[in-house]
Design an enzyme around this catalytic site. Structure first.
Site, PDB file in Angstrom:
ATOM      1  N   HIS A   1      16.928  -2.587  -5.064  1.00 45.13           N
ATOM      2  CA  HIS A   1      15.970  -2.998  -6.088  1.00 45.13           C
ATOM      3  C   HIS A   1      16.721  -3.918  -7.041  1.00 45.13           C
ATOM      4  O   HIS A   1      17.708  -3.511  -7.658  1.00 45.13           O
ATOM      5  CB  HIS A   1      15.395  -1.789  -6.815  1.00 45.13           C
TER       6      HIS A   1
ATOM      7  N   GLU B   1      18.022  -2.887 -10.525  1.00 44.20           N
ATOM      8  CA  GLU B   1      18.887  -1.712 -10.635  1.00 44.20           C
ATOM      9  C   GLU B   1      20.304  -2.158 -10.264  1.00 44.20           C
ATOM     10  O   GLU B   1      20.679  -2.184  -9.104  1.00 44.20           O
ATOM     11  CB  GLU B   1      18.363  -0.595  -9.730  1.00 44.20           C
TER      12      GLU B   1
ATOM     13  N   HIS C   1      20.907   3.171  -6.410  1.00 44.25           N
ATOM     14  CA  HIS C   1      19.746   2.807  -7.213  1.00 44.25           C
ATOM     15  C   HIS C   1      20.003   3.168  -8.675  1.00 44.25           C
ATOM     16  O   HIS C   1      21.078   3.619  -9.050  1.00 44.25           O
ATOM     17  CB  HIS C   1      18.504   3.527  -6.692  1.00 44.25           C
TER      18      HIS C   1
ATOM     19  N   GLU D   1      21.216   7.815  -7.215  1.00 48.12           N
ATOM     20  CA  GLU D   1      20.669   7.283  -8.463  1.00 48.12           C
ATOM     21  C   GLU D   1      21.765   7.394  -9.517  1.00 48.12           C
ATOM     22  O   GLU D   1      22.243   8.491  -9.826  1.00 48.12           O
ATOM     23  CB  GLU D   1      19.432   8.077  -8.882  1.00 48.12           C
TER      24      GLU D   1
END
Length: 661
Positions: free
Chosen positions: A246, A249, A388, A480
């Protein structure tokens, strides 16, 4: 009066028609002008006053007639700002090389040309710096055009500089330290430049290669670390890191750029842990999967930060998440999870090497997705993580819920124990991810000590980690890295400090479980043999040379090797709890006739022919055309940031500075 006026006009005509006073044909008026031959003169160009000679000549090699012509040129302007443009890199080498052409050395009224070998050495060392600012290698530094060989009587324009450097470097070994690494955000061009520079610095253990291009034509560049880069070595596991899927990110992108530099420098410094990782593992790092999205995210952030009207600011948190086609790349892979769920009622169903359905190719497949799929299929990856932002947790498959309405629901793979172990490996090594105080984002209600099942957290179809598991041998998790998707530069050091140990520990996890070689009775490697573990309906297959890797948790396992035309071979394996290296388990397969009653059901395990059928509608050619078109965009749409500085009031545009001119 009229007669006098007429006489004056006649005299004026005679004067205007008279030959010039200095015309050699007009006898007695002047002497012929003798054009002086060029002579050696003192070097007067201020940016060239440190050259290892004192005299030059005009016209110079570039045909600048005078010193004033040279000083007013775009070439000289480039030499005056090259240190700033390149961030101090390759200075003064590039400047002095340019001066050897613009202020050419003169001896005995003769111009001497610089050595081609010097030019080639500087270009090899510094071309990446020009790539970093999207500038072409300057035409007047063309090694074949303006430089000559030793046999032609060349001289070394960097002779004095080299003497100074040699004095400074006597008995001083080169050092590569973390304090030389810059903790800042990088453009796509700067990122590519850093990776190539790292490859050059560690050429014995590093290699860069491209897996394709983005929608807008930016290269998807991977850097690989191995004791023999570019080669798959028998029984050496291969793992990968993927960042910036993404585009907005960005912490993972910057961490992977830092990781590449750190591994190179620490290997050269003799760090035993880094050397062991690189000498026993083939590591592939793709810092940016979505460069176009990253560019959009940067633009959106700047628009938001510099808006004078506070009321006109907008939420830029999702700007750049998708690629240039507005496709979310983590929803764009084939949905093989639904196929796996549909097979559950079959008696001998499997969840491995599921072919890509033909229907997938009739949807919009992003070039970035396509490139990564081909990459995943071309290398026998064992382990992977993609990075991410927006939460602080490690997610593991499945990502798609088994609930018929796709509501969030715990949905585990047959390798749930392995995935939980891998997720905990990263989370526990992270500075704060596994602690209760680290909770942030939407995973807080369902995560457990920094790990979470993807489908239970947020069910999605077509994710990259599900594709890795269901289509290949690779086990991938999603990391993440924090609630802030686009952290400020002053937060990058903290992000590196928090994740550094986890990045290394996860690499080492590629050596858990078992590994081995499958051969036939003649000693030949058996490619594509299936390695099965009792109680886990997910097989891995052997690579080209018959080697395999099977990630497993500690305990007792019954392992079977099989291949069409061979009898199965079965072994019992015990993996101790503290065993951190893969156990060696080889198999010897004997020829056997398959009995019809023992053949597996058609739907249980896909045939290799079906699995190998990739891209039946030749989408690769389609996306190659997209990349070519993007490279031929109008120049006005892709002028780099420095272009306006080189537009001179008089004179043509220096298009030779543009990479794609």
């Amino acid at each position: 009066m009229s007669i006098m006026l007429l006489i004056l006009l006649q005299l004026l005509v005679l004067v205007s028609c008279a030959p010039p006073r200095c015309d050699p044909g007009f006898r007695g008026q002047c002497k012929p002008t003798v054009e002086e031959k060029p002579k050696c003169t003192d070097v007067m160009l201020s940016y060239c006053d440190d050259m290892p000679y004192t005299q030059n000549m005009f016209p110079n090699i570039l045909n600048h007639k005078t010193r004033e012509d040279a000083e007013g040129s775009a070439e000289y302007l480039l030499l005056s700002v090259v240190e700033t443009l390149l961030g101090g890199e390759c200075n003064p080498e590039v400047r002095m090389l340019g001066c050897s052409v613009m202020a050419a050395r003169c001896e005995k009224e003769k111009v001497l040309k610089p050595c081609r070998t010097t030019c080639e050495a500087v270009r090899k060392r510094c071309s990446h710096a020009f790539d970093g600012i999207e500038m072409a290698w300057p035409y007047f530094l063309d090694c074949d055009r303006f430089f000559v060989s030793d046999e032609e009587g060349c001289y070394d324009p960097l002779e004095g500089l080299r003497a100074e450097q040699n004095e400074e470097e006597v008995e001083t070994p080169p050092e590569y330290r973390d304090d030389m690494i810059k903790f800042n955000h990088h453009t796509n061009a700067q990122m590519i430049s850093i990776l190539k520079k790292t490859e050059e610095k560690c050429e014995d253990i590093a290699r860069t290669y491209s897996i394709g291009r983005s929608t807008e034509g930016t290269e998807l560049l991977v850097i690989e670390f191995s004791k023999n880069p570019g080669q798959h070595e028998l029984l050496e596991p291969e793992m990968k890191y993927v960042g910036n899927m993404h585009g907005n990110e960005v912490l993972g992108r910057e961490l992977l750029i830092l990781l590449a530099q750190h591994m190179c420098s620490e290997y050269l410094l003799g760090n035993e842990r880094i050397q062991t990782i690189i000498n026993t593992t083939r590591i592939h790092i793709l810092p940016c999967m979505n460069p176009d999205g990253h560019d959009m995210a940067v633009s959106g952030l700047q628009d938001n930060n510099y808006s004078e009207d506070e009321g006109s600011r907008y939420d830029s948190s999702n700007v750049g998440r998708n690629n240039a086609q507005n496709i979310d790349l983590n929803r764009n892979f084939p949905d093989l999870t639904s196929i796996a769920y549909s097979r559950r009622r079959q008696r001998r169903y499997r969840t491995d090497h599921i072919p890509i359905p033909d229907s997938y190719w009739f949807r919009k497949v992003a070039p970035e997705t396509y490139a990564v799929m081909k990459w995943i299929r071309s290398i026998p990856f064992v382990l992977s993580a993609n990075f991410h932002g927006g939460d602080l947790v490690v997610s593991y498959p499945y990502d798609l819920s088994k609930h018929p309405l796709q509501r969030n629901m715990l949905s585990l793979t047959p390798d749930a124990k392995v995935f939980k172990l891998l997720a905990r490996t990263y989370a526990d090594a992270h500075e704060s991810m596994s602690t209760s105080r680290a909770r942030c984002g939407s995973s807080r209600g369902v995560s457990e000590k920094g790990t979470v099942n993807g489908a239970q957290w947020s069910s999605i179809a077509g994710s990259m980690q599900d594709f890795n598991y269901l289509h290949t041998n690779c086990f991938e998790v999603t990391v993440e890295l924090g609630c802030e998707k686009f952290p400020a530069e002053d937060e990058l050091f903290n992000g590196w400090h928090e994740n550094f140990e986890a990045l290394l520990t996860f690499m080492e996890a590629a050596h858990r479980g078992i590994k081995g070689i499958v051969k036939d009775e003649a000693g030949n490697a058996v490619k594509g043999a299936q390695i099965s573990v009792r109680g886990i309906r997910h097989d891995v297959t052997t690579a080209e040379n018959g080697d395999y890797w099977r990630l497993l948790t500690p305990g007792v396992h019954i392992v079977t090797a099989s291949a069409p035309g061979y009898a199965k071979a079965i072994k019992k394996v015990h993996l101790p709890g503290r065993m951190l290296t893969a156990g060696r388990v080889d198999f010897l397969l004997k020829k056997a006739e398959l009995e019809p009653d023992n053949q597996e059901e058609e739907d249980s395990i896909p045939s290799m022919g079906s699995y190998d059928r990739f891209d039946p509608y030749n989408q690769y050619e389609h996306y190659t055309l997209i990349a070519d078109v993007s490279q031929n965009r109008p120049e006005s749409a892709k002028k780099p940031w420095w272009w306006s500085y080189f537009i001179l009031p008089e004179g043509p545009e220096p298009k030779w500075l543009l990479k794609h001119h």
